[in-house]
Write a protein that holds these residues in place. Structure first.
Motif, PDB file in Angstrom:
ATOM      1  N   ALA A   1       0.846  -1.217  -0.089  1.00 63.93           N
ATOM      2  CA  ALA A   1       0.055   0.168  -0.170  1.00 63.93           C
ATOM      3  C   ALA A   1       1.162   1.293   0.036  1.00 63.93           C
ATOM      4  CB  ALA A   1      -1.068  -0.078   1.176  1.00 63.93           C
ATOM      5  N   THR A   2       0.159   2.426  -0.299  1.00 58.49           N
ATOM      6  CA  THR A   2       1.113   3.662  -0.390  1.00 58.49           C
ATOM      7  C   THR A   2       0.305   4.897   0.314  1.00 58.49           C
ATOM      8  OG1 THR A   2       2.375   5.231  -1.713  1.00 58.49           O
ATOM      9  CG2 THR A   2       0.427   4.437  -2.682  1.00 58.49           C
TER      10      THR A   2
ATOM     11  N   THR B   1       2.370   3.126  -8.762  1.00 57.82           N
ATOM     12  CA  THR B   1       1.566   2.398  -9.448  1.00 57.82           C
ATOM     13  C   THR B   1       2.017   1.792 -10.625  1.00 57.82           C
ATOM     14  OG1 THR B   1      -0.190   4.143  -8.877  1.00 57.82           O
ATOM     15  CG2 THR B   1      -0.860   2.829 -10.686  1.00 57.82           C
ATOM     16  N   GLU B   2       2.912   2.129 -11.306  1.00 62.47           N
ATOM     17  CA  GLU B   2       3.446   1.384 -12.488  1.00 62.47           C
ATOM     18  C   GLU B   2       4.302   0.300 -12.115  1.00 62.47           C
ATOM     19  OE1 GLU B   2       5.882   4.530 -14.510  1.00 62.47           O
ATOM     20  OE2 GLU B   2       4.023   5.335 -15.544  1.00 62.47           O
ATOM     21  N   ALA B   3       5.118   0.533 -10.854  1.00 61.13           N
ATOM     22  CA  ALA B   3       5.808  -0.845 -10.455  1.00 61.13           C
ATOM     23  C   ALA B   3       4.999  -1.611  -9.974  1.00 61.13           C
ATOM     24  CB  ALA B   3       6.986   0.078  -9.437  1.00 61.13           C
ATOM     25  N   VAL B   4       3.977  -1.407  -9.217  1.00 63.91           N
ATOM     26  CA  VAL B   4       3.244  -2.545  -8.667  1.00 63.91           C
ATOM     27  C   VAL B   4       2.370  -3.325  -9.903  1.00 63.91           C
ATOM     28  CG1 VAL B   4       2.767  -1.666  -6.514  1.00 63.91           C
ATOM     29  CG2 VAL B   4       1.364  -1.226  -8.118  1.00 63.91           C
ATOM     30  N   LEU B   5       1.970  -2.574 -10.927  1.00 65.21           N
ATOM     31  CA  LEU B   5       1.472  -3.248 -12.210  1.00 65.21           C
ATOM     32  C   LEU B   5       2.493  -4.156 -12.628  1.00 65.21           C
ATOM     33  CD1 LEU B   5      -0.882  -0.474 -13.190  1.00 65.21           C
ATOM     34  CD2 LEU B   5      -1.612  -2.431 -11.939  1.00 65.21           C
ATOM     35  N   GLU B   6       3.694  -3.646 -12.888  1.00 62.82           N
ATOM     36  CA  GLU B   6       4.777  -4.375 -13.483  1.00 62.82           C
ATOM     37  C   GLU B   6       5.062  -5.740 -12.794  1.00 62.82           C
ATOM     38  OE1 GLU B   6       7.866  -1.606 -13.935  1.00 62.82           O
ATOM     39  OE2 GLU B   6       7.049  -0.502 -15.492  1.00 62.82           O
ATOM     40  N   ALA B   7       4.731  -5.723 -11.403  1.00 62.43           N
ATOM     41  CA  ALA B   7       5.175  -6.739 -10.566  1.00 62.43           C
ATOM     42  C   ALA B   7       3.917  -7.702 -10.471  1.00 62.43           C
ATOM     43  CB  ALA B   7       5.551  -6.210  -9.231  1.00 62.43           C
TER      44      ALA B   7
ATOM     45  N   LEU C   1       0.864  -6.957  -9.427  1.00 62.93           N
ATOM     46  CA  LEU C   1       0.069  -6.836  -8.040  1.00 62.93           C
ATOM     47  C   LEU C   1      -0.902  -5.642  -8.361  1.00 62.93           C
ATOM     48  CD1 LEU C   1       3.218  -6.774  -5.765  1.00 62.93           C
ATOM     49  CD2 LEU C   1       1.871  -8.639  -6.073  1.00 62.93           C
ATOM     50  N   PRO C   2      -1.923  -6.010  -8.934  1.00 61.30           N
ATOM     51  CA  PRO C   2      -2.896  -4.933  -9.277  1.00 61.30           C
ATOM     52  C   PRO C   2      -3.656  -4.539  -8.237  1.00 61.30           C
ATOM     53  CG  PRO C   2      -3.874  -6.897 -10.144  1.00 61.30           C
ATOM     54  CD  PRO C   2      -2.233  -7.261  -9.790  1.00 61.30           C
ATOM     55  N   ASP C   3      -3.735  -5.445  -7.152  1.00 59.79           N
ATOM     56  CA  ASP C   3      -4.370  -4.859  -5.939  1.00 59.79           C
ATOM     57  C   ASP C   3      -3.856  -3.732  -5.263  1.00 59.79           C
ATOM     58  OD1 ASP C   3      -6.733  -6.645  -6.465  1.00 59.79           O
ATOM     59  OD2 ASP C   3      -5.938  -8.172  -4.991  1.00 59.79           O
ATOM     60  N   ALA C   4      -2.450  -3.838  -5.230  1.00 56.12           N
ATOM     61  CA  ALA C   4      -1.683  -2.885  -4.555  1.00 56.12           C
ATOM     62  C   ALA C   4      -1.763  -1.539  -5.068  1.00 56.12           C
ATOM     63  CB  ALA C   4      -0.202  -3.305  -4.849  1.00 56.12           C
ATOM     64  N   ALA C   5      -2.203  -1.373  -6.542  1.00 56.79           N
ATOM     65  CA  ALA C   5      -2.617  -0.075  -7.127  1.00 56.79           C
ATOM     66  C   ALA C   5      -3.756   0.635  -6.677  1.00 56.79           C
ATOM     67  CB  ALA C   5      -2.671  -0.190  -8.681  1.00 56.79           C
TER      68      ALA C   5
END
Length: 346
Positions: A197-198, A216-222, A224-228
């Motif tokens: 989370a951020t 957001t870009e980094a969690v999507l690349e990883a 982890l869409p829920d983290a966004a």
């Protein structure tokens, strides 16, 4: 018996331009050209005048010099923030320290103008526009504020920290906020964290927008869409970080990592986690942004993204001095690198 009455009135008077000229064996006009940094002086004459100035302790009349050069030898640093933010956030102190370091070998003076609200903003703009400064360093602009545009329209050279959200381009110096936030996310993922989370910075500032974008870009690349979607708004203060972390914990009790967009907000998050009985980093890892001085002394010491804040102040001054000397031209954008500093919190 005579009494030593000390220096005469004539001796006490400050040395004049004429006295410098007489000692140097040159004309008054030549001394004036040396004082005003004119190139129309021979090296021999410049050396003689400089030696005479040193010997006599001559100090140029700044007001008279200003009439010749059309310069005030003063630049303004305008911080568009609340007083408690300006004087409590280590970022501002570091920028000011860097700016002063860059000015230390020049004849320029730095004045600080703290602006909050339309009245102070208009007063600062009048001060700048009325010819009291040669240039402006601008910090912490919010939203669609037109202060930068107004300063530029007044014909005063300007350098911003960060970019304008309006899309208008002016001379600027910034840190790689997008890349830095990405570094934080990749470190958290590499250490096995998945429920990220951020705590975002203010989204009416480019720095807040860019750090959220990097996250957001980094969690999507990883993958982890829920983290966004796990985002709480903060305000770059400790209290704001603590409140935002408490909201995230209430809404997402199983989160295992927090990226805060500033060290002060990360400090608030550490306190919120402690109050909730969550251990750092065993249960929740925390990363901040800035590498401000307190980051090394939190409990536990804070992993963070270092931005070179003093260098940012130095580069802003260097760019401004170049613009003052060269005159108008295509806007220049300087982006400084960021780096991960690993400590115990993540």
């Amino acid at each position: 018996m005579s009494v030593d009455e000390g220096p005469s009135a004539a001796q006490r008077r400050a040395p004049t331009l004429e006295a410098v000229a007489e000692l140097a064996g040159v004309s008054r006009a030549t001394v004036s050209r040396v004082v005003n940094d004119s190139e129309r002086v021979s090296p021999e004459a410049r050396e003689a005048v400089t030696a005479a100035i040193t010997a006599l302790g001559y100090v140029p009349n700044r007001a008279a010099r200003s009439l010749v050069t059309r310069r005030t030898d003063t630049i303004a640093l305008i911080a568009h923030e609340r007083p408690d933010t300006v004087f409590a956030d280590p970022f501002f102190a570091s920028v000011l320290r860097g700016a002063n370091q860059a000015l230390s070998l020049t004849q320029l003076q730095l004045v600080l103008l703290q602006v909050q609200g339309d009245q102070q903003r208009d007063r600062a703009l009048r001060y700048v526009g009325n010819g009291h400064v040669d240039g402006v360093l601008l910090l912490s602009l919010h939203g669609d504020d037109t202060l930068a545009t107004s300063v530029s329209k007044a014909g005063v050279p300007l350098v911003m920290a960060g970019r304008l959200l309006t899309g208008e381009v002016v001379d600027s110096v910034d840190a790689d906020n997008v890349g830095g936030a990405g570094l934080a996310v990749r470190h958290l993922v590499a250490t096995g964290r998945r429920r990220l989370a951020t705590i975002a910075g203010p989204l009416d500032m480019s720095v807040g927008v860019d750090r959220l974008r990097g996250y957001t870009e980094a969690v999507l690349e990883a993958g982890l869409p829920d983290a966004a979607t796990r985002i709480a708004a903060g305000d770059f203060t400790e209290a704001g970080g603590r409140a935002a972390a408490a909201r995230l914990l209430a809404e997402h009790p199983t989160l295992d990592a927090l990226f805060a967009a500033s060290d002060l907000m990360a400090l608030g998050a550490l306190r919120a986690l402690r109050a909730a009985g969550r251990r750092v980093p065993e249960e929740v890892a925390v990363i901040g942004f800035d590498d401000a001085a307190p980051a090394a002394y939190t409990d536990p010491p804070l992993t963070t993204i270092r931005q070179p804040v003093e260098r940012l102040g130095q580069e802003m001054v260097r760019l401004l001095l170049r613009r003052i000397g060269d005159g108008p031209g295509e806007p220049v954008a300087v982006v400084l690198p960021t780096e991960l500093v690993v400590r115990s919190s993540a």
